[in-house]
Design a protein around this motif. Structure first.
Motif, PDB file in Angstrom:
ATOM      1  N   VAL A 154     -35.289 -28.025  -6.882  1.00  0.00           N
ATOM      2  CA  VAL A 154     -34.090 -27.262  -7.233  1.00  0.00           C
ATOM      3  C   VAL A 154     -34.426 -25.792  -7.465  1.00  0.00           C
ATOM      4  CG1 VAL A 154     -32.357 -26.937  -9.054  1.00  0.00           C
ATOM      5  CG2 VAL A 154     -32.817 -29.222  -8.143  1.00  0.00           C
ATOM      6  N   THR A 155     -35.516 -25.531  -8.187  1.00  0.00           N
ATOM      7  CA  THR A 155     -35.893 -24.144  -8.472  1.00  0.00           C
ATOM      8  C   THR A 155     -36.362 -23.416  -7.217  1.00  0.00           C
ATOM      9  OG1 THR A 155     -38.170 -24.778  -9.029  1.00  0.00           O
ATOM     10  CG2 THR A 155     -36.570 -24.710 -10.823  1.00  0.00           C
ATOM     11  N   GLY A 156     -36.900 -24.160  -6.249  1.00  0.00           N
ATOM     12  CA  GLY A 156     -37.431 -23.523  -5.057  1.00  0.00           C
ATOM     13  C   GLY A 156     -36.424 -23.344  -3.937  1.00  0.00           C
ATOM     14  N   TRP A 157     -35.446 -24.228  -3.837  1.00  0.00           N
ATOM     15  CA  TRP A 157     -34.565 -24.237  -2.672  1.00  0.00           C
ATOM     16  C   TRP A 157     -33.131 -23.823  -2.958  1.00  0.00           C
ATOM     17  CZ3 TRP A 157     -36.520 -29.702  -0.892  1.00  0.00           C
ATOM     18  CH2 TRP A 157     -37.826 -29.565  -0.381  1.00  0.00           C
ATOM     19  N   LEU A 158     -32.648 -24.041  -4.159  1.00  0.00           N
ATOM     20  CA  LEU A 158     -31.259 -23.708  -4.439  1.00  0.00           C
ATOM     21  C   LEU A 158     -31.130 -22.262  -4.905  1.00  0.00           C
ATOM     22  CD1 LEU A 158     -29.813 -26.840  -6.307  1.00  0.00           C
ATOM     23  CD2 LEU A 158     -29.653 -26.242  -3.886  1.00  0.00           C
ATOM     24  N   PRO A 159     -30.020 -21.610  -4.595  1.00  0.00           N
ATOM     25  CA  PRO A 159     -29.774 -20.264  -5.136  1.00  0.00           C
ATOM     26  C   PRO A 159     -29.542 -20.346  -6.632  1.00  0.00           C
ATOM     27  CG  PRO A 159     -27.822 -21.102  -4.016  1.00  0.00           C
ATOM     28  CD  PRO A 159     -28.923 -22.091  -3.746  1.00  0.00           C
ATOM     29  N   PRO A 160     -29.562 -19.201  -7.314  1.00  0.00           N
ATOM     30  CA  PRO A 160     -29.382 -19.227  -8.779  1.00  0.00           C
ATOM     31  C   PRO A 160     -28.125 -19.966  -9.230  1.00  0.00           C
ATOM     32  CG  PRO A 160     -30.162 -17.079  -8.097  1.00  0.00           C
ATOM     33  CD  PRO A 160     -29.907 -17.857  -6.835  1.00  0.00           C
ATOM     34  N   ALA A 161     -27.013 -19.820  -8.514  1.00  0.00           N
ATOM     35  CA  ALA A 161     -25.789 -20.512  -8.910  1.00  0.00           C
ATOM     36  C   ALA A 161     -25.953 -22.027  -8.808  1.00  0.00           C
ATOM     37  CB  ALA A 161     -24.616 -20.053  -8.040  1.00  0.00           C
TER      38      ALA A 161
END
Length: 234
Positions: A154-161
Motif C-alpha cells: 500500500v505504501t509503495g503502490w498507492l497514491p497518498p489518497a
C-alpha cells in the motif's frame, strides 16, 4: 541522502483531511468485515497480532523480559514474558491484550485526524518489524510477514489518497473489532471454554472477579471506538 529525505518528507507531511464519503465508506467496509462470519475469521488474525503485540509492548515497558510470541491458526495467541509472577507489571501486561487493539485504533485515529495517514502506515511497519523478531512459530511468522507485505504494498503502490483511505479502513477495523473480541471472550467463558483467559488470570492476580475485568475491557474498547469515531467524523 536524497532518498531518505524524500521518504521522511512523505512520512511527516500532513495530508488534506479525507472527505466524509471516504471516511464513512471505510467505516462501512470495516463493519462488513467485522460482522461477516466468512470475512471475520481470517481478519481476526490482525486483531490477534495487535492483542499479542500489546502484551509484548507493555511487558517490556513494565521491565519484564519478553521470551517470545506465538500466533495460531485458530486466531489465538500466546505471549511469554519473564519476571515477577505477580505485581503491577504482571497485571498491566495481562490487561493490555483485550484493550490493546482498541488503543492502537485510537492512536491511529488521532494520527489520521491530524493528517498523518502515511506516517501511520510506516509506524505500523515499524511495529510489525519489532514484533517479527519475537515470533516463535511458523504460522505467526507467516501472519506477520503477510500483514507487513500488504501494508508495504500500500505504501509503495498507492497514491497518498489511497494510502489514507486504507489507513482509515484499518483504523475503523481495529476500533470495531476490539469490542467484538471481548464479547467473544465472555461467550467462551460462559461455556467454560477459556479457563485461562486474560480475565481469569487477572482475577487470580487481583482477586477481582473475572467478569469485572471483562466489563473493564469492554468499557475501554467502546470508549476508544466512540472517541476515535468522534475524532474521525466530527
Amino acid at each position: 541522502m536524497d532518498v531518505v529525505e524524500e521518504l521522511w518528507a512523505r512520512v511527516t507531511t500532513p495530508l488534506p483531511q479525507l472527505p466524509m464519503t471516504v471516511l464513512v465508506g471505510a467505516l462501512l467496509a470495516a463493519a462488513v468485515v467485522v460482522l461477516s462470519p466468512a470475512l471475520w475469521r481470517p481478519a481476526r488474525t490482525v486483531v490477534t497480532i495487535a492483542h499479542e503485540g500489546a502484551h509484548g509492548l507493555v511487558a517490556l515497558a513494565a521491565g519484564r523480559r519478553l521470551a517470545g510470541i506465538r500466533l495460531h491458526s485458530d486466531t489465538s495467541g500466546l505471549t511469554v514474558s519473564a519476571g515477577r509472577p505477580t505485581g503491577l507489571g504482571m497485571v498491566l501486561t495481562c490487561a493490555a491484550g483485550y484493550t490493546g487493539p482498541a488503543l492502537f485504533g485510537l492512536g491511529a485515529a488521532a494520527l489520521l485526524a491530524a493528517g498523518h495517514a502515511v506516517g501511520l502506515l510506516w509506524a505500523l511497519l515499524g511495529l510489525l518489524a519489532l514484533l517479527l523478531v519475537q515470533i516463535r512459530n511458523w504460522y505467526g511468522l507467516w501472519a506477520v510477514l503477510a500483514t507487513g507485505a500488504v501494508v508495504l504494498a500500500v505504501t509503495g503502490w498507492l497514491p497518498p489518497a489511497g494510502q489514507a483511505a486504507f489507513a482509515a479502513a484499518g483504523t475503523w477495523f481495529l476500533l470495531l473489532a476490539a469490542p467484538k473480541t471481548v464479547l467473544e471472550l465472555q461467550r467462551a467463558r460462559r461455556r467454560r471454554a477459556a479457563p485461562d483467559s486474560d480475565a481469569d488470570q487477572l482475577a487470580g492476580l487481583t482477586r477481582l472477579p473475572a467478569v469485572l475485568w471483562v466489563g473493564l475491557f469492554l468499557l475501554v474498547d467502546v470508549g476508544a471506538l466512540l472517541l476515535g469515531g468522534w475524532w474521525l467524523l466530527v
